[in-house]
Motif scaffolding. Structure first.
Motif, mmCIF file in Angstrom:
data_model
loop_
_atom_site.group_PDB
_atom_site.id
_atom_site.type_symbol
_atom_site.label_atom_id
_atom_site.label_comp_id
_atom_site.label_asym_id
_atom_site.label_seq_id
_atom_site.Cartn_x
_atom_site.Cartn_y
_atom_site.Cartn_z
ATOM 1 N N THR A 293 22.623 20.145 15.079
ATOM 2 C CA THR A 293 23.686 20.796 14.324
ATOM 3 C C THR A 293 24.051 19.915 13.140
ATOM 4 O O THR A 293 23.913 18.685 13.202
ATOM 5 C CB THR A 293 24.931 21.049 15.207
ATOM 6 O OG1 THR A 293 25.922 21.720 14.434
ATOM 7 C CG2 THR A 293 25.509 19.754 15.745
ATOM 8 N N LYS A 294 24.499 20.526 12.068
ATOM 9 C CA LYS A 294 24.892 19.742 10.896
ATOM 10 C C LYS A 294 26.114 18.880 11.193
ATOM 11 O O LYS A 294 26.174 17.711 10.826
ATOM 12 C CB LYS A 294 25.205 20.672 9.713
ATOM 13 C CG LYS A 294 24.027 21.448 9.169
ATOM 14 C CD LYS A 294 24.484 22.371 8.030
ATOM 15 C CE LYS A 294 23.355 23.216 7.496
ATOM 16 N NZ LYS A 294 23.825 24.161 6.435
ATOM 17 N N TRP A 295 27.101 19.494 11.848
ATOM 18 C CA TRP A 295 28.359 18.812 12.128
ATOM 19 C C TRP A 295 28.731 18.960 13.594
ATOM 20 O O TRP A 295 28.583 20.043 14.172
ATOM 21 C CB TRP A 295 29.495 19.401 11.278
ATOM 22 C CG TRP A 295 29.452 18.965 9.846
ATOM 23 C CD1 TRP A 295 28.746 19.537 8.828
ATOM 24 C CD2 TRP A 295 30.146 17.851 9.269
ATOM 25 N NE1 TRP A 295 28.959 18.855 7.660
ATOM 26 C CE2 TRP A 295 29.823 17.822 7.888
ATOM 27 C CE3 TRP A 295 31.029 16.891 9.777
ATOM 28 C CZ2 TRP A 295 30.337 16.855 7.026
ATOM 29 C CZ3 TRP A 295 31.547 15.931 8.922
ATOM 30 C CH2 TRP A 295 31.201 15.913 7.562
ATOM 31 N N LEU A 296 29.231 17.879 14.169
ATOM 32 C CA LEU A 296 29.870 17.910 15.476
ATOM 33 C C LEU A 296 31.364 17.668 15.242
ATOM 34 O O LEU A 296 31.747 16.661 14.626
ATOM 35 C CB LEU A 296 29.293 16.825 16.389
ATOM 36 C CG LEU A 296 29.525 16.985 17.884
ATOM 37 C CD1 LEU A 296 28.771 18.210 18.405
ATOM 38 C CD2 LEU A 296 29.066 15.739 18.634
ATOM 39 N N TYR A 297 32.187 18.594 15.698
ATOM 40 C CA TYR A 297 33.630 18.534 15.481
ATOM 41 C C TYR A 297 34.274 18.174 16.808
ATOM 42 O O TYR A 297 34.329 18.978 17.726
ATOM 43 C CB TYR A 297 34.120 19.897 14.981
ATOM 44 C CG TYR A 297 35.570 19.967 14.547
ATOM 45 C CD1 TYR A 297 35.890 20.158 13.208
ATOM 46 C CD2 TYR A 297 36.617 19.893 15.468
ATOM 47 C CE1 TYR A 297 37.219 20.264 12.791
ATOM 48 C CE2 TYR A 297 37.937 19.989 15.063
ATOM 49 C CZ TYR A 297 38.231 20.174 13.720
ATOM 50 O OH TYR A 297 39.538 20.270 13.318
ATOM 51 N N ALA B 57 32.886 14.925 12.670
ATOM 52 C CA ALA B 57 34.257 15.119 12.219
ATOM 53 C C ALA B 57 35.160 14.876 13.420
ATOM 54 O O ALA B 57 35.010 15.521 14.460
ATOM 55 C CB ALA B 57 34.459 16.538 11.685
ATOM 56 N N PHE B 58 36.099 13.945 13.297
ATOM 57 C CA PHE B 58 36.913 13.528 14.438
ATOM 58 C C PHE B 58 38.383 13.766 14.143
ATOM 59 O O PHE B 58 38.945 13.202 13.204
ATOM 60 C CB PHE B 58 36.647 12.045 14.723
ATOM 61 C CG PHE B 58 37.256 11.530 16.013
ATOM 62 C CD1 PHE B 58 37.524 12.374 17.072
ATOM 63 C CD2 PHE B 58 37.539 10.180 16.154
ATOM 64 C CE1 PHE B 58 38.070 11.893 18.263
ATOM 65 C CE2 PHE B 58 38.083 9.681 17.329
ATOM 66 C CZ PHE B 58 38.347 10.541 18.386
ATOM 67 N N GLN B 59 38.986 14.632 14.939
ATOM 68 C CA GLN B 59 40.415 14.908 14.892
ATOM 69 C C GLN B 59 40.968 14.498 16.252
ATOM 70 O O GLN B 59 41.049 15.300 17.178
ATOM 71 C CB GLN B 59 40.680 16.398 14.626
ATOM 72 C CG GLN B 59 42.144 16.786 14.598
ATOM 73 C CD GLN B 59 42.352 18.298 14.732
ATOM 74 O OE1 GLN B 59 41.436 19.031 15.088
ATOM 75 N NE2 GLN B 59 43.552 18.753 14.451
#
Length: 329
Positions: free
Chosen positions: A141-145, A173-175
């Motif tokens: 996947t392009k991004w892991l959120y 991406a880390f929230q």
């Protein structure tokens, strides 16, 4: 099964059902730990309404947001094999989010939270089920959120890290959620590995153990932990961003109508930013679109009803007043 390499964003995090209980009795006062919602103790308290919203939580909200914007999205999460779990899965499917990576576990209850909704804000009563957390084979996947996971999910973080080590091209991406902030030392590697990290001002102050209100100082503090892109949101003041040595400020999208209910504004903001990055936008263009979705969300009950589609965001951006612009600070 869908070819997982087609995904733009795969979100990871707990999923819940929220029951919003609309309160019309009580008051808010400032206590030792901030604002406190106060109601009579030992009494029968009437409420105005109760609204049940399935398939929410930081990462499910982000997945729905990403899907509405037009990014191909999947969610990794965990539900009980019960009616509430099926309600969550059905809702995600209706939003175009792939559910093939969601685990249904027999003998466990789907997370169910209660939100005491008073005026334009809420206090949420939470309980996280101890699922048998496993990380599925997601291909590429392009991004892991990555966002909120309960205290029982520490082992899952190890599997996520192994996936990222095997797939260095996947951006993170880390929230961080509540437990991920509390367990910073154990999860420090995620803070360092993230390509983008986002939190609100109070969370940044807590993580950095500082009372500073200087946005540049806070951004610099986060940047010592993570040398990628760092974002701090500060409610009605807007957001602050640092990347490539540049400090930027983006105001909130102006709206004369007062907020109706604030749940999910932060999720809408960051997920919109990431979705546009996944679609090929750069930071400066993605950050201009993120506050628009936050503005829309606070006019509906819950975190997803007000999420916009990509063309709706673009239309509002075209209509934005002259002072809605990105500024270097």
């Amino acid at each position: 099964m869908q070819n997982q390499s087609e995904y733009d964003v795969v979100a990871v995090g707990d999923i819940v059902i929220d029951c919003f209980i609309k309160m019309n009795i009580g008051h808010v006062e400032e206590g030792a730990r901030g604002s406190e919602y106060c109601i009579p103790f030992g009494s029968k308290i009437p409420y105005e309404d109760a609204i049940v919203i399935p398939a929410v939580g930081n990462s499910p909200n982000a997945a729905v947001s990403s899907s509405r914007i037009g990014a191909k999205t999947a969610l990794i999460s965990y539900v009980g094999k019960d009616r509430h779990g099926q309600d969550c899965i059905d809702q995600l499917k209706a939003e175009g989010v792939s559910t093939e990576l969601i685990k249904e576990e027999v003998g466990k209850n789907t997370n169910y939270h209660y939100a005491l909704w008073f005026k334009d804000d809420r206090t949420i009563l939470i309980k996280h089920e101890a699922f048998s957390y496993e990380f599925p084979d997601i291909g590429k996947t392009k991004w892991l959120y990555l966002s909120s996971l309960g205290e029982h999910a520490m082992g899952l973080h190890d599997h996520i890290l192994k996936y990222l080590e095997k797939n260095p091209d996947t951006k993170l991406a880390f929230q961080p959620g509540t437990y991920q902030l509390e367990l910073y030392k154990q999860l420090e590697v995620f803070y360092k590995r993230a390509d983008i990290i986002c939190m609100n001002k109070e969370e940044a102050q807590g993580l950095l153990d500082t009372d500073s209100h200087d946005e540049k100082e806070l951004l610099d503090g986060l940047h010592k932990i993570n040398n990628g892109t760092v974002i701090i949101t500060d409610g009605e003041k807007g957001c602050f961003l640092k990347y490539d040595g540049v400090y930027l400020y983006m105001p909130i999208y102006p709206d004369a109508t007062p907020p109706f209910e604030r749940t999910g504004a932060g999720d809408a903001f960051f997920s919109t930013f990431v979705a546009y990055m996944a679609k090929g936008f750069d930071e400066k263009h993605a950050i201009q679109r993120a506050p628009i979705n936050s503005m829309s969300v606070v006019h509906k009950v819950g975190a997803q009803a007000g999420l916009l589609k990509g063309d709706e965001i673009e239309e509002l951006l075209k209509k934005a007043p002259e002072d809605y612009k990105l500024k270097e600070i």
